[in-house]
Motif scaffolding. Structure first.
Motif, PDB file in Angstrom:
ATOM      1  N   GLU A   1     -32.687  82.045 -41.455  1.00  0.00           N
ATOM      2  CA  GLU A   1     -31.817  82.673 -42.446  1.00  0.00           C
ATOM      3  C   GLU A   1     -32.410  82.632 -43.850  1.00  0.00           C
ATOM      4  N   GLU A   2     -33.333  81.703 -44.082  1.00  0.00           N
ATOM      5  CA  GLU A   2     -33.898  81.546 -45.429  1.00  0.00           C
ATOM      6  C   GLU A   2     -35.212  82.303 -45.618  1.00  0.00           C
ATOM      7  N   GLN A   3     -35.613  83.107 -44.646  1.00  0.00           N
ATOM      8  CA  GLN A   3     -36.830  83.898 -44.815  1.00  0.00           C
ATOM      9  C   GLN A   3     -36.642  84.907 -45.937  1.00  0.00           C
ATOM     10  N   GLU A   4     -37.735  85.321 -46.561  1.00  0.00           N
ATOM     11  CA  GLU A   4     -37.670  86.272 -47.649  1.00  0.00           C
ATOM     12  C   GLU A   4     -37.036  87.576 -47.164  1.00  0.00           C
ATOM     13  N   GLY A   5     -36.028  88.027 -47.866  1.00  0.00           N
ATOM     14  CA  GLY A   5     -35.313  89.235 -47.467  1.00  0.00           C
ATOM     15  C   GLY A   5     -34.152  88.968 -46.539  1.00  0.00           C
ATOM     16  N   GLY A   6     -33.987  87.715 -46.106  1.00  0.00           N
ATOM     17  CA  GLY A   6     -32.876  87.346 -45.247  1.00  0.00           C
ATOM     18  C   GLY A   6     -33.073  87.757 -43.797  1.00  0.00           C
ATOM     19  N   VAL A   7     -32.018  87.577 -43.004  1.00  0.00           N
ATOM     20  CA  VAL A   7     -32.063  87.917 -41.582  1.00  0.00           C
ATOM     21  C   VAL A   7     -32.203  89.425 -41.412  1.00  0.00           C
ATOM     22  N   ARG A   8     -33.131  89.839 -40.553  1.00  0.00           N
ATOM     23  CA  ARG A   8     -33.323  91.257 -40.268  1.00  0.00           C
ATOM     24  C   ARG A   8     -32.331  91.708 -39.205  1.00  0.00           C
ATOM     25  N   GLU A   9     -31.801  92.927 -39.387  1.00  0.00           N
ATOM     26  CA  GLU A   9     -30.854  93.473 -38.426  1.00  0.00           C
ATOM     27  C   GLU A   9     -31.501  94.558 -37.572  1.00  0.00           C
ATOM     28  N   LEU A  10     -31.117  94.603 -36.308  1.00  0.00           N
ATOM     29  CA  LEU A  10     -31.558  95.652 -35.397  1.00  0.00           C
ATOM     30  C   LEU A  10     -30.613  96.837 -35.576  1.00  0.00           C
ATOM     31  N   VAL A  11     -30.908  97.657 -36.571  1.00  0.00           N
ATOM     32  CA  VAL A  11     -29.950  98.672 -37.005  1.00  0.00           C
ATOM     33  C   VAL A  11     -29.642  99.700 -35.920  1.00  0.00           C
ATOM     34  N   ASN A  12     -30.599  99.995 -35.047  1.00  0.00           N
ATOM     35  CA  ASN A  12     -30.373 101.012 -34.019  1.00  0.00           C
ATOM     36  C   ASN A  12     -29.654 100.474 -32.788  1.00  0.00           C
ATOM     37  N   LEU A  13     -29.535  99.146 -32.695  1.00  0.00           N
ATOM     38  CA  LEU A  13     -28.839  98.540 -31.557  1.00  0.00           C
ATOM     39  C   LEU A  13     -27.438  98.071 -31.919  1.00  0.00           C
ATOM     40  N   LYS A  14     -27.037  98.201 -33.171  1.00  0.00           N
ATOM     41  CA  LYS A  14     -25.767  97.633 -33.614  1.00  0.00           C
ATOM     42  C   LYS A  14     -24.581  98.158 -32.823  1.00  0.00           C
ATOM     43  N   GLY A  15     -24.614  99.435 -32.463  1.00  0.00           N
ATOM     44  CA  GLY A  15     -23.481 100.019 -31.753  1.00  0.00           C
ATOM     45  C   GLY A  15     -23.603 100.012 -30.246  1.00  0.00           C
ATOM     46  N   VAL A  16     -24.661  99.381 -29.709  1.00  0.00           N
ATOM     47  CA  VAL A  16     -24.877  99.342 -28.261  1.00  0.00           C
ATOM     48  C   VAL A  16     -24.208  98.096 -27.680  1.00  0.00           C
ATOM     49  N   GLU A  17     -23.375  98.279 -26.685  1.00  0.00           N
ATOM     50  CA  GLU A  17     -22.744  97.136 -26.018  1.00  0.00           C
ATOM     51  C   GLU A  17     -23.741  96.504 -25.050  1.00  0.00           C
TER      52      GLU A  17
END
Length: 372
Positions: A283-299
């Motif tokens: 969580e403390e990496q530069e830029g914060g936690v990276r999100e998988l933006v294209n998987l956010k809506g996939v169940e």
């Protein structure tokens, strides 16, 4: 007149993807095409979402079509393809690039990995899995009798005779699979549910990343993992997985890998006793936690066997996905009340071939049915 079987279907085969490449002579060959079996149930109406099956390491679509014989079971439990056909799902079963009926290619592109006869059996059978767990479990659902038999036993021979060479380069295989199977999703032209096993789950993550609007959900059966540092029968693999889940770039935000940046990671202890430590993003990496933006809506449903080495670390894959912003992630361990009346628990890694495969198909089918 006899009634039509519940899994009656029509069948067509075709190839998708591939590109012309120089074969090292004056000729060209097609590289990276994927073999597809398209099964359409006779019974209508069809379910809303087709299912795309992706097999694991060194395996082909045969794992979802046929299974080892079980002498004590009559009739034998359905294969997973038969089960989902009986639920009126249109199916697409693939052989990953360079494997099975997806052609092998010029040696300038490929280098097959080797695999001893003992490795698949230790991984897939009812053998004790000491190296993968602190306290060894035992799978109890493998079709062979106990103690597990070796060469000459029906289930062992089934696995060995249907095992294929695989690329030594995971990144090469994943990159080609992502491109060719994206073409399959484009051809289907509507959202699908991907049911993937083991290493096949890496392809599933990449497909959802490349075609987020065409992937409704992913059933990840014991996905290769955990994040960053996969485990095998020999314990932790030495090389780190560059993008957490895959060796090929995923669509993180902020971006990762474009200028040599790497995901920051930290080792996390599990809350449940007996599980193994796994890596998550720092969580403390530069830029914060990276999100998988294209998987956010996939169940996503992650399925884990009670007697499998994955029981120790699939939690890490689940938490990596949640941490990266994938909102609808569920973790299903095939034990206790989940498998009551469905053949019990005790499953190993190759659960689609095991004695209670029919009950597992029912459990997965119920989850898939709630996506409609």
């Amino acid at each position: 007149m006899e009634s039509i079987p519940a899994d009656a279907h029509t069948r067509e085969v075709f190839y998708v993807g591939g590109e012309y490449v120089d074969d090292g002579t004056v000729n060209e060959t097609v590289y990276g095409q994927v073999y597809v079996e398209h099964l359409v149930p006779v019974h209508k109406p069809l379910q809303k979402y087709p299912i795309v099956f992706i097999p694991g390491s060194s395996r082909t679509s045969i794992d979802f079509l046929t299974t080892p014989s079980i002498p004590t079971s009559s009739p034998p439990p359905k294969s997973w393809s038969s089960h989902f056909l009986s639920l009126s799902h249109e199916l697409y079963l693939i052989d990953p690039p360079f494997r099975g009926r997806s052609p092998w290619h010029p040696p300038t592109h490929l280098s097959p990995s080797s695999q001893s006869q003992s490795q698949p059996y230790l991984t897939f059978s009812a053998a004790p899995l000491q190296k993968a767990w602190t306290t060894p479990p035992f799978s109890t659902q493998w079709p062979d009798v106990n103690p597990p038999a070796g060469k000459g036993s029906p289930a062992f021979d089934h696995v060995m005779k249907s095992t294929h060479p695989q690329l030594a380069s995971l990144a090469e295989e994943q990159s080609v699979a992502q491109k060719s199977l994206s073409a399959l999703l484009d051809k289907i032209g509507k959202p699908v549910i991907i049911l993937a096993h083991s290493m096949g789950c890496k392809i599933a993550w990449l497909l959802a990343d490349a075609r987020p609007g065409l992937v409704k959900a992913i059933v990840a059966v014991e996905p290769a993992g955990p994040a960053f540092q996969m485990r095998g029968m020999g314990g932790l693999r030495r090389e780190m997985t560059a993008f957490g889940l895959t060796e090929v770039r995923l669509g993180f935000e902020p971006p990762v890998g474009e200028k040599g940046e790497r995901l920051g990671r930290r080792l996390v202890k599990p809350e449940e006793e007996g599980l193994l430590e796994c890596w998550l993003q720092d969580e403390e990496q530069e830029g914060g936690v990276r999100e998988l933006v294209n998987l956010k809506g996939v169940e996503v449903l992650v399925v884990t066997g009670e007697g499998s080495p994955h029981r120790g670390y699939d939690w890490g894959t689940v938490e990596f996905l949640r941490q990266a912003g994938v909102e609808g992630v569920e973790h299903l361990v095939l034990e206790g009340a989940v498998m009551e009346g469905r053949g019990g628990g005790g499953n190993g890694h190759m659960m689609m071939l095991e004695r209670n495969r029919g009950g597992i198909g029912e459990v997965i089918g119920e989850w898939v049915g709630r996506r409609v």
